[in-house]
Design an enzyme around this catalytic site. Structure first.
Site, PDB file in Angstrom:
ATOM      1  CG  ASN A   1       0.354   5.415  -5.321  1.00  0.00           C
ATOM      2  OD1 ASN A   1      -0.241   5.234  -6.297  1.00  0.00           O
ATOM      3  ND2 ASN A   1      -0.103   6.304  -4.414  1.00  0.00           N
TER       4      ASN A   1
ATOM      5  N   GLY B   1       0.716   5.731  -9.174  1.00  0.00           N
ATOM      6  CA  GLY B   1       0.512   4.396  -9.028  1.00  0.00           C
ATOM      7  C   GLY B   1      -1.047   3.920  -9.030  1.00  0.00           C
TER       8      GLY B   1
ATOM      9  NE  ARG C   1      -4.630   5.751  -0.948  1.00  0.00           N
ATOM     10  CZ  ARG C   1      -5.082   7.033  -0.671  1.00  0.00           C
ATOM     11  NH1 ARG C   1      -4.583   8.088  -1.476  1.00  0.00           N
ATOM     12  NH2 ARG C   1      -5.945   7.364   0.164  1.00  0.00           N
ATOM     13  CB  CYS C   2      -1.770   7.816  -8.149  1.00  0.00           C
ATOM     14  SG  CYS C   2      -0.753   8.367  -6.936  1.00  0.00           S
ATOM     15  CG  MET C   3      -3.395   5.410 -12.095  1.00  0.00           C
ATOM     16  SD  MET C   3      -2.743   4.643 -13.443  1.00  0.00           S
ATOM     17  CE  MET C   3      -2.602   2.708 -12.426  1.00  0.00           C
TER      18      MET C   3
END
Length: 409
Positions: free
Chosen positions: A353, A396, A398-400
């Protein structure tokens, strides 16, 4: 130059503007007995999680990225007393409050918060029952009398620091999502107010999906591979019916994309979104978790004669990507180097990620040492951040993050 406030036509174009959410008191309202209910596996230590998140934000600023915050954008969207009151009522309606007197007490609690930023942060944190005045016996309804010992009148929203999921920027448009679980679906309310009432974004961005839909889709399953090609994941959190609705809207509204690649893969928590197992890091390079490759099916979706045309792609994934992106060869960089133990461990810690902030420049967690070494061997420049507490939420870089503007490539 485009005047659209949202401009995202790739996963890898130089990142100019991004939205984050700094973890707040919602994390302190996690407790062991109710982790599964709130989609968590562990309890992050808030102070360290905030330090790690601040370092993440500063790393982005050091690369010239303007950092926006969800909580501030939402607060700026409450532009009148009427809109503020509407926000409170809609929040209460979606909070599944048990007991009419409890709801009345929470309404007064929220109305008493005069600062918009503080109000927004309180709605994110949730409301413990001990924060409310005791209801007189004669005023209690049946629901109040038989209420359980569950400690919250309104659940917290601990997943909010994963800003990738409640809505997704696609070209000049936004997919305002209907999420998999009730505990996260409430998060989309902030996006609704931002894109309806914010001085910069309100009424200026087309919606290609709406939170009022009854089928589920999340931003971790929505990837913009190029100005012509999207990728979407059919996953634990996103169903095929939602994808069809999204794609019809994208094609009908002429958002600019010609084809969509739909990835069907294992339906379970460790692979909850496409971006937990597959991200783009350069023009011709992707990270991938090797465990999904065996059962992966890819469908090509176009829009012909006012209807979707769906064809299952055949052959090797790298060849499918190369053909659709117009590059000679695509390199699939396997999480953990393909070693079964390292791959499983580092995927669990979001080694796949990654957040690409320019072609070949990638933000990663420093803890995924095997995967990071391989990425560097492929010539990528890594911006390594600590994530010992942040990763406990299973997400990770990208998720954040939710890009609002990237340079075109």
């Amino acid at each position: 130059m485009s005047t659209h406030p949202i401009r995202v036509f790739s996963e890898i174009g130089k990142l100019k503007k991004v939205m984050l959410h700094r973890p707040g008191k919602e994390l302190e309202n996690l407790q062991p007995d109710y982790l599964e209910r709130l989609l968590f596996d562990d309890i992050p230590f808030l102070e360290d999680a905030q330090k790690e998140h601040d370092n993440f934000a500063q790393a982005l600023r050091n690369e010239g990225v303007e950092v926006l915050y969800l909580e501030q954008l939402a607060a700026e969207s409450l532009t009148s007393p009427e809109i503020r009151e509407q926000f409170i009522e809609e929040y209460l309606e979606e909070a599944n409050i048990r007991g009419r007197e409890t709801k009345k007490a929470i309404r007064e609690l929220l109305r008493g918060i005069k600062d918009n930023r503080e109000l927004v942060e309180k709605t994110m944190a949730g409301v413990q029952k001990v924060e409310l005045p005791e209801i007189p016996e004669e005023a209690k309804g049946l629901t109040d009398l038989v209420e359980s010992d569950y400690p919250f009148a309104i659940d917290p929203m601990p997943n909010l620091y994963f800003t990738r999921d409640p809505f997704a920027t696609i070209g000049n448009a936004v997919s305002l999502n209907h999420m998999y679980a009730d505990t996260r679906n409430r998060e989309t309310l902030y996006g609704k107010y931002i894109f309806k009432h914010h001085p910069v974004y309100g009424g200026k961005v087309d919606l290609v999906y709406n939170r009022e839909e009854d089928t589920r889709i999340e931003g971790g399953d929505e990837l913009v591979l190029s100005k012509d090609v999207l990728a979407v994941g059919i996953s634990q959190r996103t169903d095929a019916a939602s994808i069809e609705k999204l794609l019809v809207n994208i094609f009908k509204k002429n958002v600019g994309f010609k084809k969509v690649l739909a990835f069907e893969f294992a339906n379970n928590r460790k692979f909850m979104h496409l971006d937990t197992v597959f991200t783009m890091v350069d023009y011709d390079k992707f990270t991938i978790h090797p465990e999904i490759e065996g059962d992966l099916r890819v469908y090509s979706v176009t829009y012909v004669d006012d209807k979707l045309k769906i064809v299952e792609e055949k052959g090797d994934l790298a060849e499918i990507l190369a053909e659709n992106l117009g590059v000679e060869k695509v390199h699939l960089i396997r999480c953990g180097g393909g070693n079964i133990v390292a791959a499983a461990r580092e995927q669990w810690n979001d080694g796949s990620n990654t957040l690409t902030i320019a072609p070949g420049v990638v933000v990663v967690y420093d803890r995924n040492t095997v995967t990071n070494k391989i990425l560097e061997e492929y010539g990528l420049r890594l911006i390594k951040i600590r994530g010992s507490e942040l990763v406990r939420g299973r997400g990770g870089p990208r998720c954040m993050s939710m890009p609002f503007e990237r340079e075109e490539i």
